[in-house]
Write an enzyme that holds these catalytic residues in place. Structure first.
Site, PDB file in Angstrom:
ATOM      1  N   CYS A 132     -33.941  -5.966 -82.742  1.00 24.99           N
ATOM      2  CA  CYS A 132     -33.196  -6.714 -82.893  1.00 24.99           C
ATOM      3  C   CYS A 132     -33.000  -7.668 -84.152  1.00 24.99           C
ATOM      4  O   CYS A 132     -32.272  -8.469 -84.415  1.00 24.99           O
ATOM      5  CB  CYS A 132     -32.489  -7.655 -81.396  1.00 24.99           C
ATOM      6  SG  CYS A 132     -34.024  -8.195 -81.098  1.00 24.99           S
ATOM      7  N   CYS A 185     -36.229 -10.912 -75.103  1.00 30.47           N
ATOM      8  CA  CYS A 185     -36.478 -12.397 -75.410  1.00 30.47           C
ATOM      9  C   CYS A 185     -37.273 -13.116 -74.802  1.00 30.47           C
ATOM     10  O   CYS A 185     -38.054 -14.017 -75.534  1.00 30.47           O
ATOM     11  CB  CYS A 185     -35.021 -13.023 -75.607  1.00 30.47           C
ATOM     12  SG  CYS A 185     -33.534 -11.958 -76.494  1.00 30.47           S
TER      13      CYS A 185
END
Lengths: 168, 270
Positions: free
Chosen positions: A63, A133
């Site tokens: 990402c 994350c």
């Protein structure tokens, strides 16, 4: 997009009944995430060259996120007295690193190594697609601790060498 | 009766083609070899062999089953139109039958490079893609098949979507790189954390600069730097891929992802 979501949530709170289907509700950010996004704690930087500062710099290539987490160690006790972060990425990544800086404060370096990404994810109710994350935040903590320990070792090593020289 | 008449044309072509090349048996031999099929629509199933016209529909199923092995071999290597049963031309990817102008079902073994008639190399001429893309859409677009059967409309939707995906993937250097590696069986692991300090520090600095950029001029400067870096890394990727050094190729892709992300953030700000 996040602001829109926050406004929509606030709209719901004030009693306006939304007529969207149930599926949409599941995609909203958890209020903890929005909280960390709107009121970020511990954003900033410490001096990288400070011997008592450990810097963890990690990235998730998929990402394109980058996360920097810094911890300040108290010389004598070896405990973490302060922490700050800087993250470029999605809301979940920002919230994860923010939570991480809050959780490490006041703990020893060994203790923070036990912080697991699953705990962070649970606290923020991260959906499966955003689990990486929280993993990134865990890796950032570990990297910061590793850096701090390396610096301490170097410091101790050099001071020991200095003592030896003095003795001589 | 109408159904058999409809089947006659394609049937005859099938029969003619099968007979001399694959099947050895003689259709005009005794009728007793072929049991009449109950599912057959034609009423007169027992036809004397001399009436070849009526014989063919009757024998169609048994004929094909007799030569099933050879027929199957034929089908696996050459594609055939489901509508007019013509063989696919060997050169172009078989998405559309030019003889009867019908859209073919999705064939996932045709990769994106084949759709655009390109060699499976990373370096391609991106300008040439648009022309071919529009040519395909003129044949495959769902808006052109409103009068056709539901099956064909479905094919149109799937084929057209795939061509769009192919066009987008091949136009962007990063997605093209990821795709061509995937064709080689190498998947870029999405969730792996990267801790290359040099690269990350560089990216950190770039992102900070983007945040603090005072005006669009400064942003454009950074943007041009990003475009340069993207080109550079793209070339390194091409190099690594040519030498089949896939680890290096993946590292290049990771770098490209970062630069592309930074570039997107700049665009958002502009």
């Amino acid at each position: 997009m996040l602001r829109l979501v926050a406004n929509r949530l606030l709209g719901t709170a004030s009693g306006v009944a939304p007529s969207r289907p149930l599926q949409n509700l599941q995609r909203l950010y958890h209020e903890n995430v929005i909280d960390h996004y709107n009121n970020p704690r511990n954003v900033g930087s410490f001096d990288k060259n400070d011997p008592n500062v450990g810097t963890g710099l990690v990235g998730a290539p998929a990402c394109g996120d980058v996360m920097k987490l810094q911890i300040k160690i108290d010389e004598e006790s070896g405990k973490i007295v302060d922490a700050c972060f800087k993250t470029f990425g999605c809301g979940s990544a920002i919230a994860s690193s923010s939570v991480a800086t809050e959780w490490v404060k006041g703990k020893s370096m060994d203790e923070v190594l036990t912080i697991k990404n699953t705990e962070i994810a649970k606290h923020l109710s991260l959906p499966p697609v955003k689990l990486h994350c929280s993993m990134l935040a865990e890796d950032a903590i570990k990297a910061a601790v590793k850096d701090a320990e390396a610096k301490r070792a170097k410091m101790n090593g050099s001071s020991k060498a200095a003592d030896v020289k003095l003795d001589k | 009766m109408y159904k058999t008449k409809q089947l006659w044309n394609p049937l005859s072509t099938v029969f003619r083609r099968l007979l001399p090349t694959t099947c050895r048996f003689d259709p005009f031999s005794a009728n007793s070899q072929f049991p009449p099929l109950s599912s057959h629509p034609q009423s007169s199933s027992r036809v004397p062999p001399r009436h070849s016209l009526d014989f063919f529909p009757d024998s169609k199923f048994s004929l094909l089953s007799f030569c099933s092995q050879s027929a199957a071999k034929l089908d696996s290597t050459t594609k055939r139109c489901w509508n007019c049963v013509t063989d696919a031309p060997g050169s172009t990817p078989f998405l559309y039958c030019d003889s009867c102008r019908s859209i073919q079902p999705l064939d996932l073994s045709i990769d994106y490079f084949q759709i655009f008639g390109l060699e499976k190399k990373y370096e391609i001429v991106v300008n040439g893609l648009e022309g071919r893309y529009k040519d395909w859409q003129k044949k495959l677009h769902p808006d052109l098949v409103h009068s056709k059967s539901e099956k064909e409309r479905e094919y149109a939707a799937e084929q057209s979507a795939r061509v769009i995906d192919a066009y987008r993937t091949l136009s962007n250097p990063l997605s093209r790189a990821i795709y061509i590696l995937r064709l080689e069986g190498v998947d870029v692991d999405e969730e792996q954390t990267v801790s290359d300090p040099e690269l990350l520090t560089e990216i950190m600095e770039i992102r900070e600069a983007v945040e603090e950029a005072p005006d669009s001029q400064a942003l454009n400067q950074i943007q041009s730097r990003m475009t340069e870096k993207l080109e550079e890394t793209s070339n390194s990727f091409a190099n690594a891929f040519r030498r089949r050094n896939f680890d290096e190729a993946v590292a290049c892709i990771q770098k490209m992802t970062y630069y592309q992300r930074a570039s997107e953030e700049i665009l958002k700000k502009l």
